[in-house]
Design a protein around this motif. Structure first.
Motif, PDB file in Angstrom:
ATOM      1  N   GLN A   1       0.831  -1.213   0.000  1.00 38.93           N
ATOM      2  CA  GLN A   1       0.000   0.000   0.000  1.00 38.93           C
ATOM      3  C   GLN A   1       0.861   1.257   0.000  1.00 38.93           C
ATOM      4  O   GLN A   1       0.531   2.254  -0.653  1.00 38.93           O
ATOM      5  CB  GLN A   1      -0.920  -0.017   1.208  1.00 38.93           C
ATOM      6  CG  GLN A   1      -1.886  -1.177   1.160  1.00 38.93           C
ATOM      7  CD  GLN A   1      -3.043  -1.006   2.092  1.00 38.93           C
ATOM      8  OE1 GLN A   1      -3.228   0.044   2.676  1.00 38.93           O
ATOM      9  NE2 GLN A   1      -3.838  -2.044   2.224  1.00 38.93           N
TER      10      GLN A   1
ATOM     11  N   TYR B   1     -10.499  -1.204  -4.143  1.00 42.56           N
ATOM     12  CA  TYR B   1      -9.518  -0.982  -3.073  1.00 42.56           C
ATOM     13  C   TYR B   1     -10.180  -1.122  -1.705  1.00 42.56           C
ATOM     14  O   TYR B   1      -9.567  -1.647  -0.774  1.00 42.56           O
ATOM     15  CB  TYR B   1      -8.891   0.407  -3.181  1.00 42.56           C
ATOM     16  CG  TYR B   1      -7.975   0.625  -4.359  1.00 42.56           C
ATOM     17  CD1 TYR B   1      -7.649  -0.415  -5.206  1.00 42.56           C
ATOM     18  CD2 TYR B   1      -7.432   1.872  -4.621  1.00 42.56           C
ATOM     19  CE1 TYR B   1      -6.825  -0.215  -6.285  1.00 42.56           C
ATOM     20  CE2 TYR B   1      -6.605   2.077  -5.690  1.00 42.56           C
ATOM     21  CZ  TYR B   1      -6.301   1.040  -6.528  1.00 42.56           C
ATOM     22  OH  TYR B   1      -5.490   1.240  -7.586  1.00 42.56           O
ATOM     23  N   VAL B   2     -11.430  -0.642  -1.577  1.00 43.25           N
ATOM     24  CA  VAL B   2     -12.114  -0.768  -0.286  1.00 43.25           C
ATOM     25  C   VAL B   2     -12.298  -2.241   0.062  1.00 43.25           C
ATOM     26  O   VAL B   2     -12.088  -2.653   1.202  1.00 43.25           O
ATOM     27  CB  VAL B   2     -13.469  -0.037  -0.324  1.00 43.25           C
ATOM     28  CG1 VAL B   2     -14.227  -0.278   0.964  1.00 43.25           C
ATOM     29  CG2 VAL B   2     -13.265   1.450  -0.532  1.00 43.25           C
ATOM     30  N   THR B   3     -12.651  -3.062  -0.938  1.00 44.23           N
ATOM     31  CA  THR B   3     -12.823  -4.486  -0.649  1.00 44.23           C
ATOM     32  C   THR B   3     -11.500  -5.164  -0.350  1.00 44.23           C
ATOM     33  O   THR B   3     -11.490  -6.283   0.149  1.00 44.23           O
ATOM     34  CB  THR B   3     -13.491  -5.209  -1.827  1.00 44.23           C
ATOM     35  OG1 THR B   3     -12.585  -5.212  -2.933  1.00 44.23           O
ATOM     36  CG2 THR B   3     -14.762  -4.537  -2.248  1.00 44.23           C
TER      37      THR B   3
ATOM     38  N   ASP C   1      -9.148  -4.025   1.754  1.00 42.71           N
ATOM     39  CA  ASP C   1      -8.571  -3.471   2.989  1.00 42.71           C
ATOM     40  C   ASP C   1      -7.622  -2.312   2.713  1.00 42.71           C
ATOM     41  O   ASP C   1      -6.525  -2.250   3.264  1.00 42.71           O
ATOM     42  CB  ASP C   1      -7.813  -4.552   3.784  1.00 42.71           C
ATOM     43  CG  ASP C   1      -8.756  -5.602   4.316  1.00 42.71           C
ATOM     44  OD1 ASP C   1      -9.920  -5.261   4.518  1.00 42.71           O
ATOM     45  OD2 ASP C   1      -8.332  -6.737   4.501  1.00 42.71           O
TER      46      ASP C   1
ATOM     47  N   GLN D   1      -8.580   1.347   2.663  1.00 40.82           N
ATOM     48  CA  GLN D   1      -9.550   2.459   2.663  1.00 40.82           C
ATOM     49  C   GLN D   1      -8.886   3.799   2.361  1.00 40.82           C
ATOM     50  O   GLN D   1      -9.409   4.618   1.605  1.00 40.82           O
ATOM     51  CB  GLN D   1     -10.242   2.521   4.015  1.00 40.82           C
ATOM     52  CG  GLN D   1     -11.119   1.326   4.283  1.00 40.82           C
ATOM     53  CD  GLN D   1     -11.479   1.198   5.740  1.00 40.82           C
ATOM     54  OE1 GLN D   1     -11.319   2.130   6.517  1.00 40.82           O
ATOM     55  NE2 GLN D   1     -11.961   0.045   6.113  1.00 40.82           N
ATOM     56  N   PHE D   2      -7.705   4.008   2.965  1.00 40.90           N
ATOM     57  CA  PHE D   2      -7.031   5.288   2.732  1.00 40.90           C
ATOM     58  C   PHE D   2      -6.690   5.457   1.258  1.00 40.90           C
ATOM     59  O   PHE D   2      -6.885   6.528   0.669  1.00 40.90           O
ATOM     60  CB  PHE D   2      -5.758   5.375   3.579  1.00 40.90           C
ATOM     61  CG  PHE D   2      -4.884   6.533   3.229  1.00 40.90           C
ATOM     62  CD1 PHE D   2      -5.284   7.816   3.516  1.00 40.90           C
ATOM     63  CD2 PHE D   2      -3.666   6.341   2.602  1.00 40.90           C
ATOM     64  CE1 PHE D   2      -4.492   8.895   3.187  1.00 40.90           C
ATOM     65  CE2 PHE D   2      -2.874   7.413   2.263  1.00 40.90           C
ATOM     66  CZ  PHE D   2      -3.282   8.688   2.558  1.00 40.90           C
TER      67      PHE D   2
ATOM     68  N   ALA E   1      -8.179   4.082  -1.238  1.00 43.41           N
ATOM     69  CA  ALA E   1      -9.400   4.299  -2.020  1.00 43.41           C
ATOM     70  C   ALA E   1      -9.750   5.789  -2.031  1.00 43.41           C
ATOM     71  O   ALA E   1     -10.076   6.353  -3.081  1.00 43.41           O
ATOM     72  CB  ALA E   1     -10.540   3.483  -1.436  1.00 43.41           C
ATOM     73  N   ALA E   2      -9.652   6.424  -0.862  1.00 46.54           N
ATOM     74  CA  ALA E   2      -9.929   7.857  -0.805  1.00 46.54           C
ATOM     75  C   ALA E   2      -8.909   8.633  -1.625  1.00 46.54           C
ATOM     76  O   ALA E   2      -9.256   9.546  -2.390  1.00 46.54           O
ATOM     77  CB  ALA E   2      -9.920   8.323   0.645  1.00 46.54           C
TER      78      ALA E   2
ATOM     79  N   GLY F   1      -7.756  -2.873   7.824  1.00 46.49           N
ATOM     80  CA  GLY F   1      -8.592  -2.219   6.831  1.00 46.49           C
ATOM     81  C   GLY F   1      -7.888  -1.130   6.054  1.00 46.49           C
ATOM     82  O   GLY F   1      -8.510  -0.422   5.284  1.00 46.49           O
TER      83      GLY F   1
ATOM     84  N   ALA G   1      -6.718   1.644   7.146  1.00 53.78           N
ATOM     85  CA  ALA G   1      -7.208   2.953   7.595  1.00 53.78           C
ATOM     86  C   ALA G   1      -6.073   3.978   7.563  1.00 53.78           C
ATOM     87  O   ALA G   1      -4.900   3.604   7.587  1.00 53.78           O
ATOM     88  CB  ALA G   1      -7.769   2.824   9.002  1.00 53.78           C
TER      89      ALA G   1
END
Lengths: 100, 181
Positions: free
Chosen positions: A59, B46-48, B50, B52-53, B55-56, B127, B129
Motif C-alpha cells: 500500500q 480498493y475498499v474491498t 482493505d 480504505q485510505f 481508495a480515498a 482495513g 485505515a
C-alpha cells in the motif's frame, strides 16, 4: 472473501487493454489516458498482494506510485500543450522530430 | 455464488467496460469520462481489499485531479485526430491488436498458472485505515515520503516552464502581456 487471483486476472485484463490502446491509437491524449490506466492496474495488483501477505508495504508503494503519476501527468500534459502550440496537431505520427 | 463475489464480478465488469471505452471512443472527452469510471470502480475494489485510505486517495488524486487536468487540456487543444479515417494504415492497427493479445495471453497464463490460496488473515492491515498507513509512512518510509515532496515540486516547476506562453504571445490581453514579466 474473494481470492487474490481474481484481482490479479482483472488487473491483467485492464493492463492488456491499456497496452493495446497505446499501440492502436494515434491520439497523444488517449495514449496518455491508456498509460494512466496501466499504472492503475498495477496499483490494483500491489494492493491485492498486500492483502494476500498481510503486509502494508504494497500500500505504501501504491501511495508513491500515485504521487509519481500525478507528477507525470502534470509534466506530460504541459509537454503536449507546448508541442501543440508549435505544430497544431496531437497526432503521434507527426511528432517525430527525434526519430532517426 | 456469494454476495461478495457477485459484487466483485459486477464492479470488475464495469471496470473492464470502461477500460474498453477509453480505447475505442472517438471523442477524447468520452475517453476521459470512461477513464473516470474506471478509476472510480478501482477505488471501490480498493475498499474491498482493505485499503480504505488508498481508495480515498484514488478518488481525490485520480478522479479529482488527473481526470480534471486531462479534461482541461482537451478543452484547451481540442484533441481531435483522424484515428478512424480510411487513410490510417490498417496493418499498424492489426499489429497493435496482435501484440496486445500476446501480452494478454502471457499475463493471463501467468496469473492463472499459480492460483493463490485465500489469505490467512489480513488483520495486520486494519482495513488500511489512514492511521496505520500514516504510521508506516512516517516511521519506516519517511525518506521516500520527503523525496516525493521534492519530486512534486520539481514536476510543478517543470510543468510551469513547459506550459509558459512564448514571448510575444497574448498581446492585447493586459494580464498576460509578455512585457509584464
Amino acid at each position: 472473501m474473494i481470492p487474490t487471483s481474481y484481482y490479479l486476472i482483472l488487473a491483467a485484463l485492464i493492463f492488456a487493454i491499456g497496452a493495446t490502446g497505446v499501440l492502436v491509437r494515434r491520439n497523444a491524449l488517449i495514449i496518455f489516458m491508456c498509460v494512466e490506466m496501466m499504472l492503475n492496474s498495477v496499483n490494483l495488483t500491489l494492493i491485492a498482494l498486500s492483502r494476500q501477505w498481510g503486509n502494508l508495504n504494497g500500500q505504501i508503494f501504491v501511495f508513491m506510485i500515485m504521487a509519481v503519476a500525478a507528477a507525470e501527468v502534470a509534466v506530460g500534459l504541459a509537454i503536449l500543450i507546448a508541442n501543440t502550440r508549435h505544430r497544431k496537431s496531437i497526432n503521434i505520427d507527426e511528432i517525430n522530430l527525434l526519430k532517426w | 455464488m456469494s454476495l461478495s463475489l457477485l459484487f466483485f464480478l459486477v464492479i470488475g465488469a464495469v471496470s473492464l467496460a470502461a477500460a474498453f471505452g477509453v480505447v475505442v471512443s472517438r471523442q477524447p472527452v468520452h475517453s476521459a469520462l470512461f477513464l473516470l469510471v474506471n478509476f472510480a470502480t478501482l477505488a471501490v475494489l480498493y475498499v474491498t481489499l482493505d485499503a480504505q485510505f488508498l481508495a480515498a486517495a484514488q478518488v481525490i488524486v485520480y478522479a479529482g485531479g488527473i481526470v480534471i487536468l486531462i479534461l482541461f487540456v482537451i478543452m484547451l487543444i481540442g484533441g481531435e485526430t483522424n484515428d478512424f479515417s480510411a487513410a490510417q494504415r490498417t496493418w499498424s492497427r492489426l499489429v497493435g491488436l496482435g501484440l496486445g493479445l500476446i501480452l494478454l495471453i502471457g499475463l493471463g497464463y501467468s496469473a492463472v498458472q499459480r492460483l493463490m490460496p485465500l489469505p490467512a488473515d489480513s488483520t495486520a492491515l486494519q482495513g488500511g485505515a489512514p492511521k496505520v498507513v500514516g504510521l508506516e509512512l512516517f516511521t519506516n518510509y519517511i525518506l521516500p515520503f520527503e523525496l516525493v515532496g521534492v519530486l512534486l515540486l520539481v514536476a510543478l516547476l517543470g510543468a510551469l516552464v513547459m506550459g509558459r506562453q512564448p514571448e510575444g504571445a497574448g498581446e492585447g490581453i493586459p494580464s498576460v502581456k509578455a512585457s509584464d514579466r
